[in-house]
Scaffold this motif. Structure first.
Motif, PDB file in Angstrom:
ATOM      1  N   LYS A   1      10.540 -19.070   5.337  1.00 29.00           N
ATOM      2  CA  LYS A   1      11.103 -20.087   5.812  1.00 29.00           C
ATOM      3  C   LYS A   1      12.457 -20.171   4.934  1.00 29.00           C
ATOM      4  CE  LYS A   1      10.651 -25.072   6.670  1.00 29.00           C
ATOM      5  NZ  LYS A   1       9.855 -26.159   6.707  1.00 29.00           N
ATOM      6  N   HIS A   2      12.537 -20.158   3.712  1.00 30.84           N
ATOM      7  CA  HIS A   2      13.508 -20.394   2.999  1.00 30.84           C
ATOM      8  C   HIS A   2      14.302 -19.527   2.532  1.00 30.84           C
ATOM      9  CE1 HIS A   2      12.764 -24.999   2.018  1.00 30.84           C
ATOM     10  NE2 HIS A   2      11.447 -24.546   2.186  1.00 30.84           N
ATOM     11  N   GLY A   3      14.098 -18.475   3.107  1.00 30.06           N
ATOM     12  CA  GLY A   3      14.943 -17.199   3.112  1.00 30.06           C
ATOM     13  C   GLY A   3      14.793 -16.408   1.617  1.00 30.06           C
ATOM     14  N   ILE A   4      13.648 -16.591   0.974  1.00 30.19           N
ATOM     15  CA  ILE A   4      13.481 -16.282  -0.455  1.00 30.19           C
ATOM     16  C   ILE A   4      12.878 -14.484  -0.246  1.00 30.19           C
ATOM     17  CG2 ILE A   4      12.106 -16.429  -2.766  1.00 30.19           C
ATOM     18  CD1 ILE A   4      14.258 -18.633  -2.087  1.00 30.19           C
ATOM     19  N   ILE A   5      12.243 -14.521   0.548  1.00 34.70           N
ATOM     20  CA  ILE A   5      11.678 -13.212   1.038  1.00 34.70           C
ATOM     21  C   ILE A   5      12.015 -12.776   2.499  1.00 34.70           C
ATOM     22  CG2 ILE A   5       9.987 -13.077  -0.859  1.00 34.70           C
ATOM     23  CD1 ILE A   5       8.155 -13.459   1.435  1.00 34.70           C
ATOM     24  N   ARG A   6      12.001 -11.550   2.872  1.00 32.23           N
ATOM     25  CA  ARG A   6      11.936 -11.026   4.233  1.00 32.23           C
ATOM     26  C   ARG A   6      10.723 -10.922   4.825  1.00 32.23           C
ATOM     27  NH1 ARG A   6      16.508  -6.958   5.708  1.00 32.23           N
ATOM     28  NH2 ARG A   6      16.169  -7.603   7.615  1.00 32.23           N
ATOM     29  N   ARG A   7      10.449 -11.063   6.141  1.00 30.44           N
ATOM     30  CA  ARG A   7       9.200 -10.638   6.812  1.00 30.44           C
ATOM     31  C   ARG A   7       9.322  -9.323   6.884  1.00 30.44           C
ATOM     32  NH1 ARG A   7       5.785 -13.226  10.530  1.00 30.44           N
ATOM     33  NH2 ARG A   7       4.872 -11.882  12.146  1.00 30.44           N
ATOM     34  N   PRO A   8       8.076  -8.701   6.430  1.00 29.29           N
ATOM     35  CA  PRO A   8       7.943  -7.278   6.514  1.00 29.29           C
ATOM     36  C   PRO A   8       7.429  -6.772   8.023  1.00 29.29           C
ATOM     37  CG  PRO A   8       6.039  -8.262   5.464  1.00 29.29           C
ATOM     38  CD  PRO A   8       7.044  -9.319   5.698  1.00 29.29           C
ATOM     39  N   GLN A   9       7.572  -5.485   8.362  1.00 30.53           N
ATOM     40  CA  GLN A   9       7.246  -5.029   9.536  1.00 30.53           C
ATOM     41  C   GLN A   9       5.787  -4.565   9.648  1.00 30.53           C
ATOM     42  OE1 GLN A   9      10.321  -2.003   8.996  1.00 30.53           O
ATOM     43  NE2 GLN A   9      10.955  -2.429  11.051  1.00 30.53           N
ATOM     44  N   VAL A  10       5.137  -4.272   8.397  1.00 26.03           N
ATOM     45  CA  VAL A  10       3.906  -3.952   8.396  1.00 26.03           C
ATOM     46  C   VAL A  10       3.164  -4.395   7.138  1.00 26.03           C
ATOM     47  CG1 VAL A  10       4.378  -1.762   7.479  1.00 26.03           C
ATOM     48  CG2 VAL A  10       2.327  -1.960   9.005  1.00 26.03           C
ATOM     49  N   LEU A  11       1.823  -4.383   7.036  1.00 27.75           N
ATOM     50  CA  LEU A  11       0.922  -4.646   5.865  1.00 27.75           C
ATOM     51  C   LEU A  11       0.195  -3.499   5.463  1.00 27.75           C
ATOM     52  CD1 LEU A  11      -0.680  -8.102   6.762  1.00 27.75           C
ATOM     53  CD2 LEU A  11       1.542  -7.754   5.759  1.00 27.75           C
ATOM     54  N   ILE A  12       0.420  -3.017   4.241  1.00 27.32           N
ATOM     55  CA  ILE A  12      -0.204  -1.682   3.882  1.00 27.32           C
ATOM     56  C   ILE A  12      -1.210  -2.098   2.640  1.00 27.32           C
ATOM     57  CG2 ILE A  12       0.300   0.540   3.041  1.00 27.32           C
ATOM     58  CD1 ILE A  12       2.756   0.689   4.309  1.00 27.32           C
ATOM     59  N   PRO A  13      -2.305  -2.180   2.955  1.00 26.19           N
ATOM     60  CA  PRO A  13      -3.560  -2.316   1.842  1.00 26.19           C
ATOM     61  C   PRO A  13      -3.428  -1.196   0.730  1.00 26.19           C
ATOM     62  CG  PRO A  13      -4.531  -1.490   3.634  1.00 26.19           C
ATOM     63  CD  PRO A  13      -3.345  -1.703   4.104  1.00 26.19           C
ATOM     64  N   VAL A  14      -3.542  -1.576  -0.533  1.00 23.97           N
ATOM     65  CA  VAL A  14      -3.470  -0.488  -1.569  1.00 23.97           C
ATOM     66  C   VAL A  14      -4.995   0.069  -1.415  1.00 23.97           C
ATOM     67  CG1 VAL A  14      -3.827  -0.060  -4.325  1.00 23.97           C
ATOM     68  CG2 VAL A  14      -2.160  -1.741  -3.142  1.00 23.97           C
ATOM     69  N   PRO A  15      -4.664   1.502  -1.120  1.00 20.18           N
ATOM     70  CA  PRO A  15      -6.071   2.393  -0.671  1.00 20.18           C
ATOM     71  C   PRO A  15      -6.789   2.775  -2.090  1.00 20.18           C
ATOM     72  CG  PRO A  15      -4.147   3.686  -0.990  1.00 20.18           C
ATOM     73  CD  PRO A  15      -3.587   2.505  -1.141  1.00 20.18           C
ATOM     74  N   LEU A  16      -8.141   2.970  -1.763  1.00 20.49           N
ATOM     75  CA  LEU A  16      -8.973   3.351  -2.712  1.00 20.49           C
ATOM     76  C   LEU A  16      -9.415   4.668  -2.630  1.00 20.49           C
ATOM     77  CD1 LEU A  16     -12.058   0.650  -2.711  1.00 20.49           C
ATOM     78  CD2 LEU A  16     -10.244   0.927  -4.292  1.00 20.49           C
ATOM     79  N   HIS A  17      -9.729   5.604  -3.650  1.00 23.96           N
ATOM     80  CA  HIS A  17     -10.006   6.996  -3.316  1.00 23.96           C
ATOM     81  C   HIS A  17     -11.472   6.876  -2.612  1.00 23.96           C
ATOM     82  CE1 HIS A  17     -11.639  10.928  -4.618  1.00 23.96           C
ATOM     83  NE2 HIS A  17      -9.993  11.126  -4.667  1.00 23.96           N
ATOM     84  N   PRO A  18     -11.496   8.073  -1.937  1.00 21.09           N
ATOM     85  CA  PRO A  18     -12.931   8.162  -0.972  1.00 21.09           C
ATOM     86  C   PRO A  18     -14.132   7.970  -2.035  1.00 21.09           C
ATOM     87  CG  PRO A  18     -11.358   9.525  -0.306  1.00 21.09           C
ATOM     88  CD  PRO A  18     -10.775   9.087  -1.431  1.00 21.09           C
ATOM     89  N   ASN A  19     -14.195   8.473  -3.063  1.00 20.18           N
ATOM     90  CA  ASN A  19     -15.077   8.207  -4.055  1.00 20.18           C
ATOM     91  C   ASN A  19     -15.345   6.770  -4.533  1.00 20.18           C
ATOM     92  OD1 ASN A  19     -15.330  11.048  -4.098  1.00 20.18           O
ATOM     93  ND2 ASN A  19     -14.301  11.359  -6.031  1.00 20.18           N
ATOM     94  N   ARG A  20     -14.492   5.897  -4.817  1.00 23.78           N
ATOM     95  CA  ARG A  20     -14.669   4.701  -5.082  1.00 23.78           C
ATOM     96  C   ARG A  20     -15.087   3.937  -3.999  1.00 23.78           C
ATOM     97  NH1 ARG A  20     -12.024   2.261  -9.163  1.00 23.78           N
ATOM     98  NH2 ARG A  20     -12.280   4.405 -10.023  1.00 23.78           N
ATOM     99  N   LEU A  21     -14.437   4.149  -2.636  1.00 21.74           N
ATOM    100  CA  LEU A  21     -14.670   3.600  -1.516  1.00 21.74           C
ATOM    101  C   LEU A  21     -16.116   3.712  -1.166  1.00 21.74           C
ATOM    102  CD1 LEU A  21     -13.864   1.789   0.798  1.00 21.74           C
ATOM    103  CD2 LEU A  21     -13.124   3.960   1.976  1.00 21.74           C
TER     104      LEU A  21
END
Length: 268
Positions: free
Chosen positions: A142-162
């Motif tokens: 709202k205050h222009g400090i950051i810009r709205r992103p186009q997408v959210l990307i979760p930090v992935p886990l390795h399949p073993n950890r998942l």
């Protein structure tokens, strides 16, 4: 063949049914035993549903939640307290580090709850903290400090950890944020290709070595602005490593997390 009026009536009835089901869910959840994991007191919903429609406060009471949030503005680079609502403190203005948005400090109240989400599968407080993160994001946009992103990307886990953990807490946070903000989630473009050891307990240099080459982009990225989602940012090593990959394709990256674990002594 049903008429247009009949179709409208059916749609209206379905919407009413959904609203009533949501309301019944709120009443049911609100009546179940629900205690704050920090103070152990019964959680009083008060006017929480007015703030977040069809949501029940679980895992943390409003008093503990409010007391644990930032009570002042913070630098989006290092987390240092600053006097005005702006992106960086004077020191970070010199090198403009990656932006990290969080509603609170990991060390000042909510740290045990966030750790319990990851290590004990105690997800009761996750929605409430994520909602506070969404409010913080909305204020900064709202205050222009950051810009709205186009997408959210979760930090992935390795399949073993998942497989070992059974879930990715970053994905759960991203899913909830997507619902609250309307920003889509993409969990297909970034993968973790190295099963690194946990970062907890590692020094800065060890963290950088541990994360180097651990992530990979699957294809050419079609976004210009993305937000990485994680539970906690400590030294920023993980998100910096991921940001390097996106920056190579001229993609602007910011990080959104439930809490930030600032450097020792920074908040003293």
């Amino acid at each position: 063949m049903p008429s247009i009026n009949n179709s409208i009536n059916i749609t209206h009835i379905l919407r009413l049914c959904v609203k009533r089901i949501q309301r019944a869910r709120v009443i049911l959840l609100g009546s179940l035993p629900n205690r704050c994991l920090l103070c152990q007191q019964r959680i009083d919903q008060m006017d929480y549903e007015q703030l977040f429609a069809n949501q029940v406060l679980t895992g943390v009471c409003q008093v503990c939640l409010a007391a644990s949030l930032y009570q002042h503005e913070v630098c989006l680079g290092c987390g240092r307290e600053i006097a005005l609502l702006q992106a960086y403190c004077g020191k970070c203005l010199k090198h403009t580090p990656n932006v990290v948005v969080a509603p609170c400090s990991y060390h000042q109240g909510l740290g045990p709850l966030i750790a319990a989400i990851k290590y004990q599968q105690q997800c009761a407080p996750l929605n409430a903290i994520t909602q506070q993160l969404a409010c913080r994001i909305a204020l900064l946009i709202k205050h222009g400090i950051i810009r709205r992103p186009q997408v959210l990307i979760p930090v992935p886990l390795h399949p073993n950890r998942l497989r070992q953990r059974g879930f990715n807490q970053a994905w759960l946070i991203a899913k909830q944020l997507s619902r609250l903000t309307g920003i889509p989630l993409d969990d297909s473009c970034l993968t973790r290709v190295v099963d690194t050891e946990p970062q907890t307990g590692l020094a800065g240099k060890q963290r950088r070595k541990n994360c180097h080459g651990a992530f990979q982009l699957q294809a050419e990225i079609r976004y210009q602005r993305v937000a990485l989602i994680d539970d906690v940012v400590t030294t920023g090593t993980t998100v910096d490593e991921i940001s390097r990959l996106f920056n190579a394709q001229f993609v602007h990256v910011q990080t959104w997390c439930l809490a930030r674990a600032e450097a020792p002594g920074l908040l003293d």
